[in-house]
Structure formats: C-alpha cells, structure tokens
Design a protein around this motif. Structure first.
Motif, PDB file in Angstrom:
ATOM      1  N   ALA A  10       0.826  -1.208   0.000  1.00  0.00           N
ATOM      2  CA  ALA A  10       0.000   0.000   0.000  1.00  0.00           C
ATOM      3  C   ALA A  10       0.858   1.255   0.000  1.00  0.00           C
ATOM      4  O   ALA A  10       1.911   1.301   0.630  1.00  0.00           O
ATOM      5  N   GLU A  11       0.413   2.272  -0.717  1.00  0.00           N
ATOM      6  CA  GLU A  11       1.081   3.573  -0.725  1.00  0.00           C
ATOM      7  C   GLU A  11       0.048   4.624  -0.313  1.00  0.00           C
ATOM      8  O   GLU A  11      -0.559   5.281  -1.158  1.00  0.00           O
ATOM      9  N   PRO A  12      -0.186   4.771   0.986  1.00  0.00           N
ATOM     10  CA  PRO A  12      -1.251   5.652   1.446  1.00  0.00           C
ATOM     11  C   PRO A  12      -0.923   7.121   1.216  1.00  0.00           C
ATOM     12  O   PRO A  12       0.239   7.508   1.075  1.00  0.00           O
ATOM     13  N   THR A  13      -1.970   7.926   1.192  1.00  0.00           N
ATOM     14  CA  THR A  13      -1.768   9.374   1.214  1.00  0.00           C
ATOM     15  C   THR A  13      -1.348   9.767   2.624  1.00  0.00           C
ATOM     16  O   THR A  13      -1.428   8.966   3.565  1.00  0.00           O
ATOM     17  N   LEU A  14      -0.950  11.018   2.776  1.00  0.00           N
ATOM     18  CA  LEU A  14      -0.536  11.502   4.087  1.00  0.00           C
ATOM     19  C   LEU A  14      -1.699  11.395   5.084  1.00  0.00           C
ATOM     20  O   LEU A  14      -1.510  10.906   6.213  1.00  0.00           O
ATOM     21  N   ASP A  15      -2.878  11.817   4.676  1.00  0.00           N
ATOM     22  CA  ASP A  15      -4.042  11.755   5.573  1.00  0.00           C
ATOM     23  C   ASP A  15      -4.375  10.320   5.956  1.00  0.00           C
ATOM     24  O   ASP A  15      -4.713  10.036   7.111  1.00  0.00           O
ATOM     25  N   GLN A  16      -4.295   9.407   5.001  1.00  0.00           N
ATOM     26  CA  GLN A  16      -4.580   8.009   5.296  1.00  0.00           C
ATOM     27  C   GLN A  16      -3.585   7.442   6.295  1.00  0.00           C
ATOM     28  O   GLN A  16      -3.963   6.754   7.246  1.00  0.00           O
ATOM     29  N   ALA A  17      -2.310   7.736   6.086  1.00  0.00           N
ATOM     30  CA  ALA A  17      -1.273   7.221   6.980  1.00  0.00           C
ATOM     31  C   ALA A  17      -1.434   7.774   8.389  1.00  0.00           C
ATOM     32  O   ALA A  17      -1.332   7.034   9.381  1.00  0.00           O
ATOM     33  N   PHE A  18      -1.696   9.054   8.500  1.00  0.00           N
ATOM     34  CA  PHE A  18      -1.876   9.658   9.817  1.00  0.00           C
ATOM     35  C   PHE A  18      -3.093   9.050  10.516  1.00  0.00           C
ATOM     36  O   PHE A  18      -3.063   8.816  11.726  1.00  0.00           O
ATOM     37  N   ASP A  19      -4.157   8.796   9.749  1.00  0.00           N
ATOM     38  CA  ASP A  19      -5.346   8.153  10.326  1.00  0.00           C
ATOM     39  C   ASP A  19      -5.022   6.743  10.800  1.00  0.00           C
ATOM     40  O   ASP A  19      -5.480   6.313  11.867  1.00  0.00           O
ATOM     41  N   TRP A  20      -4.207   6.008  10.043  1.00  0.00           N
ATOM     42  CA  TRP A  20      -3.796   4.665  10.458  1.00  0.00           C
ATOM     43  C   TRP A  20      -3.064   4.708  11.796  1.00  0.00           C
ATOM     44  O   TRP A  20      -3.328   3.898  12.679  1.00  0.00           O
ATOM     45  N   PHE A  21      -2.153   5.642  11.946  1.00  0.00           N
ATOM     46  CA  PHE A  21      -1.386   5.729  13.191  1.00  0.00           C
ATOM     47  C   PHE A  21      -2.293   6.017  14.386  1.00  0.00           C
ATOM     48  O   PHE A  21      -2.110   5.454  15.471  1.00  0.00           O
ATOM     49  N   ILE A  22      -3.260   6.895  14.196  1.00  0.00           N
ATOM     50  CA  ILE A  22      -4.182   7.231  15.290  1.00  0.00           C
ATOM     51  C   ILE A  22      -5.058   6.030  15.634  1.00  0.00           C
ATOM     52  O   ILE A  22      -5.267   5.702  16.814  1.00  0.00           O
ATOM     53  N   ARG A  23      -5.569   5.357  14.609  1.00  0.00           N
ATOM     54  CA  ARG A  23      -6.397   4.172  14.859  1.00  0.00           C
ATOM     55  C   ARG A  23      -5.598   3.069  15.521  1.00  0.00           C
ATOM     56  O   ARG A  23      -6.086   2.364  16.416  1.00  0.00           O
ATOM     57  N   ASP A  24      -4.341   2.909  15.113  1.00  0.00           N
ATOM     58  CA  ASP A  24      -3.501   1.880  15.705  1.00  0.00           C
ATOM     59  C   ASP A  24      -3.246   2.169  17.184  1.00  0.00           C
ATOM     60  O   ASP A  24      -3.205   1.250  18.009  1.00  0.00           O
ATOM     61  N   ALA A  25      -3.084   3.432  17.528  1.00  0.00           N
ATOM     62  CA  ALA A  25      -2.919   3.805  18.939  1.00  0.00           C
ATOM     63  C   ALA A  25      -4.156   3.401  19.733  1.00  0.00           C
ATOM     64  O   ALA A  25      -4.049   2.925  20.875  1.00  0.00           O
ATOM     65  N   GLY A  26      -5.334   3.571  19.136  1.00  0.00           N
ATOM     66  CA  GLY A  26      -6.558   3.167  19.800  1.00  0.00           C
ATOM     67  C   GLY A  26      -6.614   1.680  20.055  1.00  0.00           C
ATOM     68  O   GLY A  26      -6.975   1.229  21.158  1.00  0.00           O
ATOM     69  N   HIS A  27      -6.232   0.881  19.063  1.00  0.00           N
ATOM     70  CA  HIS A  27      -6.205  -0.572  19.232  1.00  0.00           C
ATOM     71  C   HIS A  27      -5.176  -0.981  20.277  1.00  0.00           C
ATOM     72  O   HIS A  27      -5.419  -1.861  21.096  1.00  0.00           O
ATOM     73  N   THR A  28      -4.021  -0.349  20.234  1.00  0.00           N
ATOM     74  CA  THR A  28      -2.967  -0.678  21.200  1.00  0.00           C
ATOM     75  C   THR A  28      -3.441  -0.405  22.616  1.00  0.00           C
ATOM     76  O   THR A  28      -3.282  -1.237  23.517  1.00  0.00           O
ATOM     77  N   ALA A  29      -4.021   0.763  22.830  1.00  0.00           N
ATOM     78  CA  ALA A  29      -4.485   1.140  24.164  1.00  0.00           C
ATOM     79  C   ALA A  29      -5.592   0.216  24.657  1.00  0.00           C
ATOM     80  O   ALA A  29      -5.674  -0.091  25.855  1.00  0.00           O
ATOM     81  N   ALA A  30      -6.436  -0.237  23.736  1.00  0.00           N
ATOM     82  CA  ALA A  30      -7.591  -1.050  24.133  1.00  0.00           C
ATOM     83  C   ALA A  30      -7.253  -2.520  24.333  1.00  0.00           C
ATOM     84  O   ALA A  30      -7.732  -3.149  25.282  1.00  0.00           O
ATOM     85  N   THR A  31      -6.415  -3.076  23.450  1.00  0.00           N
ATOM     86  CA  THR A  31      -6.253  -4.538  23.461  1.00  0.00           C
ATOM     87  C   THR A  31      -4.829  -5.050  23.311  1.00  0.00           C
ATOM     88  O   THR A  31      -4.597  -6.240  23.494  1.00  0.00           O
ATOM     89  N   GLU A  32      -3.878  -4.205  22.958  1.00  0.00           N
ATOM     90  CA  GLU A  32      -2.550  -4.709  22.626  1.00  0.00           C
ATOM     91  C   GLU A  32      -1.456  -4.152  23.534  1.00  0.00           C
ATOM     92  O   GLU A  32      -0.314  -4.003  23.118  1.00  0.00           O
ATOM     93  N   GLY A  33      -1.798  -3.867  24.776  1.00  0.00           N
ATOM     94  CA  GLY A  33      -0.795  -3.340  25.695  1.00  0.00           C
ATOM     95  C   GLY A  33       0.362  -4.291  25.923  1.00  0.00           C
ATOM     96  O   GLY A  33       1.510  -3.865  26.038  1.00  0.00           O
ATOM     97  N   GLN A  34       0.066  -5.589  25.974  1.00  0.00           N
ATOM     98  CA  GLN A  34       1.130  -6.564  26.208  1.00  0.00           C
ATOM     99  C   GLN A  34       2.150  -6.561  25.068  1.00  0.00           C
ATOM    100  O   GLN A  34       3.359  -6.628  25.307  1.00  0.00           O
ATOM    101  N   LEU A  35       1.660  -6.486  23.826  1.00  0.00           N
ATOM    102  CA  LEU A  35       2.583  -6.479  22.701  1.00  0.00           C
ATOM    103  C   LEU A  35       3.406  -5.194  22.672  1.00  0.00           C
ATOM    104  O   LEU A  35       4.591  -5.222  22.338  1.00  0.00           O
TER     105      LEU A  35
END
Length: 204
Positions: free
Chosen positions: A83-108
């Motif tokens: 994938a070659e995301p746009t800047l907005d898409q990539a920034f959105d991915w990082f924010i969403r990933d932080a949400g997943h990490t905080a909710a369910t992936e703290g151990q990883l």
C-alpha cells in the motif's frame, strides 16, 4: 486420511498459537532473558520439547512473537500489501492503531519496548532485527513524505528523511510514556494531537 491430516495440522497451528500467546504474556511481564522455555511451555499447556519442535529454539520463538505483533497490526488496520497511502490516510492509520494498542494490545507494546531495550547493543540476538525494522519504518515514512511533496499536499522544500526520523521518534516515545504511566498519558489523544499538528505544519 485427508480429514485426519487436516485435523492434525489444525491442532498444530492451535498449539503454536497458544505458545506464541504464552510467550507474549511472559516476555512482556518478565523480559525475554527472565523467561525460560519451560515456563512458556507450562503456560501454554505443552512440554519444552514440543515448543522447541515448533520453533527450533527460544530465539526462534522470539522472532515468531515479533512477527505476530506486526501481523496483528497490519490485520487490524486492514493495510494491503504494498500500500502507498496518502498523508491523511497514513496519519489516520497511526491514530487508529494507537486506539487498538491502548484497548487490546498493551502486552505487545510492552514486549516491543522491553525487547528493544534488551537488544540495544550490537551483537545482541535481536539487535539487527530491531535496527533493520527501524530503518524500514523510517524508509516508509520518508517515502510517504516524498510522495506528499510530489503531489502537492505538503509545501515544497521539506526534508522527508528528517521528518521520517521525527515521526518515528514520536511513535516510539509516545508508547514508552504511555506504558510507564497509562493513567496519566492518553495514547490516542497525544497521537491525534501530534498528527493533526504535523499535518497543519506541513500544509502548503
């Protein structure tokens, strides 16, 4: 016979997954150096010899755990290969990933930080793995900023390499702060604030 073989393979995959999950939990709590193969096998309901059979060695298990962490991240973000995301898409991915990490992936996240600290010195088992992973991340980020300059979504004259290093430093640092003090540090909030501010700073 095909059905029996399929069942055996399925059980093998399930055992392997249980071992990886047990390793994630124990490595995150105790570090890799402080966790033995026997403890991981016991947590997974298996024998040490079965664990070695699946992964070859403890180092092989550690690599499998790291690969599983990356696989989960790509899966939950639905990021297609190449994938070659746009800047907005990539920034959105990082924010969403932080949400997943905080909710369910703290151990990883804790495991990643622990293993990084344990392998800072050249010559340590996973130093090259983490170094090359960091280089790959910065390369992807640099490519992202280069494409953004080319398509006019950010102002010209920016240094993609410097921006990539800055962004990678933020990502690593934000996770460390959150792991140390999750009650005081809002992982999603600081990601949103950083990437919204970065986007505003880069606009033409």
């Amino acid at each position: 016979m095909t059905g029996v073989k399929g069942q055996v393979q399925k059980r093998g995959v399930e055992r392997r997954r249980a071992m990886v999950d047990a390793a994630i939990d124990l490595f995150a709590r105790q570090g890799v150096r402080g966790t033995g193969v026997a403890a991981i096998a016991e947590r997974a309901g298996a024998t040490p010899s079965a664990l070695i059979h699946h992964f070859g060695s403890k180092d092989g298990l550690v690599r499998a755990v790291l690969e599983e962490a990356d696989r989960r991240a790509l899966q939950r973000l639905s990021v297609p290969a190449g994938a070659e995301p746009t800047l907005d898409q990539a920034f959105d991915w990082f924010i969403r990933d932080a949400g997943h990490t905080a909710a369910t992936e703290g151990q990883l996240a804790a495991l990643h930080t622990t293993l990084t600290a344990e392998n800072l010195q050249p010559g340590s088992v996973l130093h090259t793995w983490f170094r090359d992973r960091g280089r790959a991340l910065r390369t992807h980020l640099s490519d992202l900023f280069t494409r953004a300059v080319a398509d006019g979504s950010v102002r010209p004259g920016l240094d993609p390499v410097a921006l990539a290093a800055e962004t990678a430093a933020f990502l690593e640092g934000a996770h460390l702060l959150w792991l140390l003090d999750p009650e005081q540090v809002d992982l999603v909030g600081i990601h949103r604030s950083y990437f919204e501010g970065l986007a505003a700073r880069l606009r033409p």
